[in-house]
Design an enzyme around this catalytic site. Structure first.
Site, PDB file in Angstrom:
ATOM      1  N   GLY A  10       0.835  -1.202   0.000  1.00 46.48           N
ATOM      2  CA  GLY A  10       0.000   0.000   0.000  1.00 46.48           C
ATOM      3  C   GLY A  10       0.865   1.244   0.000  1.00 46.48           C
ATOM      4  O   GLY A  10       2.102   1.175  -0.057  1.00 46.48           O
ATOM      5  N   TYR A 153     -16.046   3.196   9.980  1.00 43.61           N
ATOM      6  CA  TYR A 153     -14.577   3.143   9.870  1.00 43.61           C
ATOM      7  C   TYR A 153     -13.947   3.515  11.207  1.00 43.61           C
ATOM      8  O   TYR A 153     -13.094   2.799  11.740  1.00 43.61           O
ATOM      9  CB  TYR A 153     -14.128   4.101   8.764  1.00 43.61           C
ATOM     10  CG  TYR A 153     -12.640   4.147   8.528  1.00 43.61           C
ATOM     11  CD1 TYR A 153     -11.880   2.987   8.489  1.00 43.61           C
ATOM     12  CD2 TYR A 153     -11.991   5.363   8.317  1.00 43.61           C
ATOM     13  CE1 TYR A 153     -10.513   3.036   8.258  1.00 43.61           C
ATOM     14  CE2 TYR A 153     -10.631   5.423   8.079  1.00 43.61           C
ATOM     15  CZ  TYR A 153      -9.897   4.261   8.059  1.00 43.61           C
ATOM     16  OH  TYR A 153      -8.544   4.316   7.826  1.00 43.61           O
TER      17      TYR A 153
END
Ligand code: UDP
Length: 326
Positions: A10, A153
């Site tokens: 990532g 989240y």
């Protein structure tokens, strides 16, 4: 040392891989490439300086056997594999929750089994909707209702923090929890909503710069190199074990001002267009108005805090975007 990076392909993970390689460590990456990208680590894999030092596993952290092998052979673990980006979370609400909660539980369980030190990546989102500044680690969290998907989240990452602290307190697991504040820099994609790569891309294509709401909401951006340096130092700081620590930059900016600076720096002909939230996001969206990190705890533990100015961050992102286009 051998360092395992979950989510190492990532954006933050690949910069951290590079830093650990520079420091002479061996790096093991596990990444399912859901939001990560092989191109982030390919240059490192092909770099003769790092031959035999970087091991990439295209796999999910839900592959228990693979993860068991990797945690077993590595000395330390940095757990970055997660569903990230507001757009991604809104598009994939259920799988995001599973990745963030069950995935972290698997990683913590294996680290406990082998007694390996682990850093859990959390986020400034956990503070929720706040208007005061700076946000410090002892502050409370303020969320909207569960019908507003955005808060899932924050809640999932807060649960990760509780779990990590639970493992530390009940099982003596050496664990560090890092709350990242709007980390940006070269190689970040705008695909999952992140504002700087999106606005830079729009400016370079002379498309309208999309500023959501009235643009008065603020953020404090952190250069990824500073974020990575903070992680490396926190992993070496004995005092960080069992602690939650902000990793964030120093300069608060409104999104409207950010757009103006990007337009100026790129010499773009783009107009800056204010777009109401309900045009871009589902009705149940709620934005955070302000996010400024307190970094005294980070500095106290490591002697370091991210100080790269926003202008320098933008120059870096723009230069890399231009180079990638050339
Ligand atoms: N934002 C914007 N235009 C975009 C993308 C994002 O105005 O094209 C805004 C967004 O509403 C938020 C801020 O920029 O207020 C930062 O958004 P990002 O998704 O980068 O991070 P986060 O919301 O997680 O802080």
């Amino acid at each position: 040392m051998k360092i395992l990076l979950t989510g190492g392909a990532g954006f933050i993970g690949s910069h951290l891989a590079e830093r650990y390689l520079e420091l002479g460590h061996k790096v093991y990456v596990i990444d399912d490439l859901s939001t990560g990208c092989i191109d982030n680590v390919k240059p490192l894999m092909e770099d003769p300086r790092y031959e035999g030092k970087l091991f990439f596993h295209h796999d999910s952290i839900f592959n228990g056997e693979k993860l068991l092998d990797l945690v077993g052979i590595c000395d330390r673990v940095v757990h970055l594999a997660a569903a990230v980006g507001v757009q991604y979370i809104l598009d994939n609400p259920l799988s995001s929750l599973k990745t963030n909660i069950q995935g972290t539980e698997i990683v913590l369980g294996l680290c406990h089994r082998f007694q390996k030190k682990v850093l859990i990546a959390s986020t400034s989102e956990v503070y929720g909707n706040q208007s005061h500044a700076p946000l410090v680690e002892t502050d409370g969290c303020a969320y909207g209702p569960s019908t507003k998907a955005r808060w899932s989240y924050a809640a999932s990452k807060l649960m990760d923090e509780f779990m990590a602290l639970g493992y530390h307190r009940s099982m003596d697991l050496p664990v560090v929890i890092a709350r990242f504040f709007n980390t940006v820099g070269p190689r970040q994609t705008g695909r999952y909503g992140m504002v700087i790569p999106r606005l830079v891309g729009q400016a370079m294509r002379n498309e309208p710069l999309t500023v959501y709401g009235d643009g008065r909401q603020t953020r404090t951006f952190t250069h990824v190199k500073d974020a990575v340096e903070s992680v490396v130092r926190l992993m070496d700081a004995g005092g960080a074990e069992g602690e939650v620590i902000n990793i964030g930059g120093a300069e608060e900016v409104s999104i409207l001002d950010l757009a103006r600076r990007i337009k100026e720096k790129t010499g773009s002909h783009s107009e800056i267009r204010l777009i109401p939230y309900d045009v871009v996001f589902p009705k149940d969206f709620e934005d955070m108005q302000r996010r400024v990190p307190g970094t005294d705890k980070l500095f106290g533990l490591t002697g370091f805090r991210p100080l790269t100015k926003l202008d320098a961050i933008l120059d870096d992102v723009i230069a890399h975007s231009r180079a990638a286009q050339a």
